[in-house]
Each structure stands twice: as structure tokens, then as C-alpha cells.
Design a protein around this motif. Structure first.
Motif, short mmCIF file in Angstrom:
data_model
loop_
_atom_site.label_atom_id
_atom_site.label_comp_id
_atom_site.label_asym_id
_atom_site.label_seq_id
_atom_site.Cartn_x
_atom_site.Cartn_y
_atom_site.Cartn_z
N PRO A 169 39.70 45.20 -15.88
CA PRO A 169 40.85 44.49 -16.44
C PRO A 169 40.47 43.21 -17.19
CG PRO A 169 41.32 45.19 -14.19
CD PRO A 169 39.87 45.46 -14.44
N ARG A 170 39.33 42.59 -16.81
CA ARG A 170 38.90 41.38 -17.50
C ARG A 170 38.29 41.67 -18.87
NH1 ARG A 170 36.90 36.55 -14.12
NH2 ARG A 170 38.32 36.61 -12.35
N LEU A 171 37.88 42.91 -19.09
CA LEU A 171 37.18 43.24 -20.34
C LEU A 171 38.03 44.04 -21.32
CD1 LEU A 171 33.63 44.19 -18.96
CD2 LEU A 171 34.50 41.95 -19.64
N PRO B 5 27.88 40.04 -26.83
CA PRO B 5 27.88 40.45 -25.41
C PRO B 5 27.46 39.33 -24.45
CG PRO B 5 26.08 41.50 -26.62
CD PRO B 5 26.97 40.87 -27.64
N ARG B 6 26.84 38.25 -24.97
CA ARG B 6 26.47 37.17 -24.04
C ARG B 6 27.72 36.46 -23.50
NH1 ARG B 6 25.11 34.40 -28.92
NH2 ARG B 6 23.03 35.30 -28.90
N GLU B 7 28.87 36.73 -24.13
CA GLU B 7 30.13 36.13 -23.64
C GLU B 7 30.73 36.92 -22.47
OE1 GLU B 7 32.67 36.09 -27.03
OE2 GLU B 7 31.35 34.78 -28.20
N VAL B 8 30.18 38.11 -22.24
CA VAL B 8 30.77 38.97 -21.21
C VAL B 8 30.50 38.43 -19.80
CG1 VAL B 8 30.68 41.28 -20.16
CG2 VAL B 8 30.78 41.04 -22.66
N ALA B 9 29.26 38.04 -19.53
CA ALA B 9 28.93 37.56 -18.17
C ALA B 9 29.79 36.35 -17.76
CB ALA B 9 27.44 37.24 -18.07
N PRO B 10 29.93 35.32 -18.62
CA PRO B 10 30.80 34.21 -18.22
C PRO B 10 32.24 34.64 -17.94
CG PRO B 10 29.48 33.60 -20.15
CD PRO B 10 29.24 35.06 -19.90
N ALA B 11 32.72 35.64 -18.71
CA ALA B 11 34.09 36.12 -18.48
C ALA B 11 34.21 36.80 -17.12
CB ALA B 11 34.49 37.09 -19.59
N LEU B 12 33.09 37.36 -16.65
CA LEU B 12 33.12 38.04 -15.35
C LEU B 12 32.84 37.09 -14.19
CD1 LEU B 12 31.27 41.39 -16.19
CD2 LEU B 12 33.72 40.96 -16.00
N GLU B 13 32.24 35.94 -14.49
CA GLU B 13 31.89 35.00 -13.43
C GLU B 13 33.01 34.03 -13.09
OE1 GLU B 13 29.25 34.99 -11.36
OE2 GLU B 13 28.97 36.89 -12.39
N GLU B 14 33.89 33.78 -14.06
CA GLU B 14 34.90 32.75 -13.88
C GLU B 14 35.86 33.10 -12.73
OE1 GLU B 14 37.12 32.11 -17.43
OE2 GLU B 14 38.34 30.54 -16.49
N LYS C 144 29.19 44.11 -11.77
CA LYS C 144 29.34 43.38 -13.03
C LYS C 144 28.27 43.79 -14.03
CE LYS C 144 31.39 39.20 -10.97
NZ LYS C 144 31.08 37.87 -10.40
N ALA C 145 27.03 43.94 -13.54
CA ALA C 145 25.91 44.27 -14.43
C ALA C 145 26.12 45.60 -15.14
CB ALA C 145 24.60 44.31 -13.64
N ALA C 146 26.71 46.57 -14.45
CA ALA C 146 26.90 47.89 -15.07
C ALA C 146 27.70 47.76 -16.36
CB ALA C 146 27.61 48.83 -14.09
N GLY D 190 20.04 45.07 -13.27
CA GLY D 190 21.18 45.61 -12.54
C GLY D 190 21.48 44.87 -11.25
N ARG D 191 20.53 44.05 -10.80
CA ARG D 191 20.71 43.30 -9.56
C ARG D 191 21.19 41.88 -9.81
NH1 ARG D 191 15.40 42.05 -8.04
NH2 ARG D 191 15.88 40.13 -9.11
N VAL D 192 20.80 41.30 -10.96
CA VAL D 192 21.08 39.87 -11.21
C VAL D 192 22.36 39.65 -12.01
CG1 VAL D 192 18.64 39.28 -11.07
CG2 VAL D 192 19.66 39.75 -13.32
N GLY D 193 23.12 40.70 -12.26
CA GLY D 193 24.39 40.56 -12.97
C GLY D 193 24.32 40.97 -14.43
N GLY D 194 23.13 41.39 -14.89
CA GLY D 194 23.06 41.93 -16.24
C GLY D 194 21.98 41.32 -17.10
N PHE D 195 22.11 41.57 -18.41
CA PHE D 195 21.07 41.15 -19.35
C PHE D 195 21.08 39.64 -19.60
CE2 PHE D 195 20.96 45.66 -21.13
CZ PHE D 195 19.70 45.92 -20.61
#
Ligand code: MG
Length: 382
Positions: free
Chosen positions: A75-77, A85-94, A103-105, A268-273
Motif C-alpha cells: 500500500p505504501r508503493l 528507486p533510491r526513494e523507495v527505502a525511505p518511503a518504507l522506513e518512515e 521490504k527488500a523484496a 535481501g537481509r539489509v532492506g535492499g539495494f
């Protein structure tokens, strides 16, 4: 521009060619969660969740990841534009703790999709420059030292550049000694304990020093950075942290505390690229070598790992075994192969993963599917 319209989750089952045993448990069949993203322009991106069947390696499992993706991550994406795509991780962490594998998947699939939109191979898109990446093998715990010697001998003969021996209390010194004696002083050996020891075992672990291992991986617990530092002061063998490297902060802590001298980066363990690239940079600036570990991935997860391992700081061989090591048949074409030089070629001839997904096979192997679409409250069976 990324603007996801659909996210398809599929669970497939792939039988391992042989059971894989580590200090904390055994895996016989992989239940693999695949994610397929569909962008507004129809471009697809693929990802794979590395969570296991049981909470053996970490607290996450394929079932918790499935739940987290459906309930919170997708739902967040969906329907939300991202310029990069570097904006995706912050959107998932907030305001959303934990679940790094889930999240990494999605995060990694977003990078893969973006590399296709950019018309670049994923490796190039991530900043990777290597043409070939040296490959290591990870050998599970065997019933006897001689069984391990047999496998290690075979691995060295086919060209593997690093041979990792899984160890646990009761399956350590005798096993490592037998392999070192059989393979000789120059064989590139290391050990991985998957958190099976405690600091009180320091004197015991010191006995591994005589075997001249490249490193000992994750001897203590995930949160034991201070204890790892105390242990490292007592060992001449470099400690490599795997489970403890939960993100860039943990990598900085490892370096400042002296808790390890090498880092295993599993995207895949640390939350992504994005997190992997940050850890890579932190380690590079500190002169800490890194390598890319494996999580019994299918050919899709392998493609992501090979792309990441093409970055310049990945100076040690990665656990990037060819498809045949684990699977009778992979789900990608061509299957991953290792050359006689013990290296895997980084695909550079097409955008994205560099291998084609065998979609028919993926759909035939799927035991559950969930299709989540922008503008819908909740997904369901297609
Ligand atoms: Mg490990």
C-alpha cells in the motif's frame, strides 16, 4: 518514473538437491516468495524475498513477509510516483520498523524495474564495473569430517575461489582440521558459525587460528557487536559479520568497535539495494573488504546478488553458486553457471536482471498468488 500499478506475489516451492544444514537448523525445500511489479507503462520488475520457511536465520519468515507486504508495504508503493528507486527505502522506513527482508523484496524489484526503464543492465545501474565475479561455495554441516572433506575436495576441484564450512559446537575443530589437512595450506577456507557460540567460547574458537582461515563468520549473536569486538581482540582470524550487519549503522558500529574486519552484505537481509550501496561505501572508505552472501536464492535472487557483487568494494568471492548447486532446474534462462576460472559472468547484454524468467514454470510452481493493485484496498486470488 516509477509508478507501480500492480504487485503480484507468488509462492513457489523448489526442492533442494540435498538438505542444507547450518548450526540453527536444516532446510530441505525452499518456499520462495517472488514479487513481480508492473509499472504504469507496462514495464515489469522482479524481486525475491530471502526470508526462510522458519525463523532460523532471522525472525522473518516467508509467511511474515507475505503478510507485511500485503498489509503495509504494497500500500505504501502502489500508485505512488518515485523519480528514482533510491526513494523507495525511505518511503518504507518512515514510521515502519523491522521486516527488512519483506521490504527488500519490493525495494530490489523497484531497482530492477528502474534499470529496465533506463535501458541498462542492473549491474551497471547499481554502479557495478566488474565483468566477472569470483564465486565461493557454502558447505552445510555434514555428519562426519570425511563427508565434509569429500565435498570440499570436489568444490576446490571445480574451481570455487572460497570454500565456506558451516560449523557448530561439536562440528568445528575436527571438521576444519580434516579439510585443511586434505586440501593443503593454500586452499581458500573459511568457517561460518551462524551465531552458534558465546564469548565464553573464546578459548575454544582461538584453536581455529592455526587453520589460517580467511575469516570466521558470525560466531556470536546478532546484537553482540561489543562481544564480537572482545572476541576479535583474542583471535588472529578476521571476524566477518553477517547477521549482525542489519544496515549501514551496524556496519559503522562494527568498524568503530573493531567487532569485525570483513562484512558480508546480503541485500535481501539489509532492506535492499540502497542500504547495501551505503554499507558498501562505508566499508570501502574504511578499507574493509566486503562480499555478497547467499540465502539459497533462486535464479532471480542470484541475479540481484551478482549485480551487486560487481561493485568495486566486493573484493572477496561471493556465495554465488551456479543454479545446479541447489536446484535440479532453476526458474531462469539461461541458468547461472560458473566458469572453470571459478567466476560468474556479470550479464551486460540486456537491461534488467540479465536472465529471462521462465514464467510458465513460475506459474506452474506457484502454490499461492496474490495480486495487489493501485486503488484497491486489498488483493486476493486472481
Ligand atoms: Mg553467514
Amino acid at each position: 518514473m516509477l509508478n507501480l500499478q500492480t504487485i503480484v506475489l507468488r509462492e513457489i516451492h523448489l526442492q533442494l538437491r540435498e538438505p542444507f544444514r547450518i548450526s540453527s537448523g536444516v532446510t530441505r525445500e525452499r518456499r520462495i516468495l517472488l514479487v513481480e511489479l508492473v509499472n504504469e507503462d507496462g514495464t515489469h520488475g522482479w524481486g525475491e524475498c530471502v526470508a526462510g520457511e522458519e525463523p532460523i536465520f532471522s525472525y522473518e519468515t516467508i509467511d511474515t513477509a507475505w503478510f507485511a507486504i500485503e498489509r503495509w508495504i504494497a500500500p505504501r508503493l502502489l500508485g505512488r510516483p518515485f523519480a528514482h528507486p533510491r526513494e523507495v527505502a525511505p518511503a518504507l522506513e518512515e514510521g515502519f520498523r523491522g521486516h527488512p527482508m519483506a521490504k527488500a523484496a519490493l525495494e530490489m524489484a523497484s531497482w530492477e524495474l528502474a534499470s529496465r526503464l533506463a535501458g541498462e543492465p542492473l549491474a551497471t545501474f547499481l554502479g557495478g564495473s566488474r565483468q566477472r565475479v569470483p564465486v565461493g561455495i557454502s558447505l552445510g554441516i555434514q555428519p562426519t569430517p570425511s563427508a565434509l572433506v569429500e565435498r570440499a575436495t570436489r568444490a576446490l576441484a571445480v574451481g570455487y575461489r572460497k570454500i565456506k564450512l558451516k560449523i557448530a559446537p561439536g562440528a568445528d575443530l575436527d571438521f576444519v582440521r580434516a579439510v585443511r589437512e586434505a586440501l593443503g595450506p593454500d586452499a581458500p577456507l573459511m568457517a561460518d558459525a551462524n551465531s552458534a557460540y558465546c564469548l565464553a567460547d573464546a578459548a575454544h574458537l582461538q584453536q581455529l587460528d592455526v587453520f589460517d582461515l580467511m575469516m570466521i563468520e558470525q560466531p556470536l549473536g546478532v546484537g553482540d557487536l561489543v562481544r564480537h569486538a572482545a572476541l576479535q581482540r583474542q583471535l588472529s582470524t578476521p571476524i566477518c559479520l553477517d547477521e549482525s550487519i542489519t544496515g549501514p549503522d551496524a556496519a559503522e558500529d562494527m568498524i568503530s568497535l573493531g567487532a569485525g574486519r570483513i562484512a558480508n552484505i546480503k541485500p535481501g537481509r539489509v532492506g535492499g539495494f540502497a542500504a547495501s550501496l551505503a554499507i558498501h561505501e562505508i566499508c570501502r572508505q574504511a578499507g574493509v573488504p566486503v562480499w555478497c552472501g547467499g540465502m539459497l536464492e533462486s535464479g532471480i535472487g542470484r541475479a540481484h546478488n551478482v549485480a551487486l557483487a560487481s561493485l568495486p568494494g566486493f573484493t572477496l568471492p561471493g556465495d554465488l553458486s551456479p543454479s545446479r548447486r541447489y536446484w535440479a532446474r532453476d526458474i531462469v534462462e539461461p541458468e547461472w553457471e560458473m566458469g572453470e576460472d571459478g567466476q560468474v559472468a556479470v550479464p551486460r547484454d540486456r537491461p534488467g536482471l540479465g536472465v529471462e524468467i521462465d514464467r510458465e514454470r513460475v506459474e506452474a510452481l506457484a502454490v499461492r498468488t496474490s495480486r495487489l493493485a493501485a486503488g484497491e484496498e486489498r488483493g486476493g486470488e486472481p
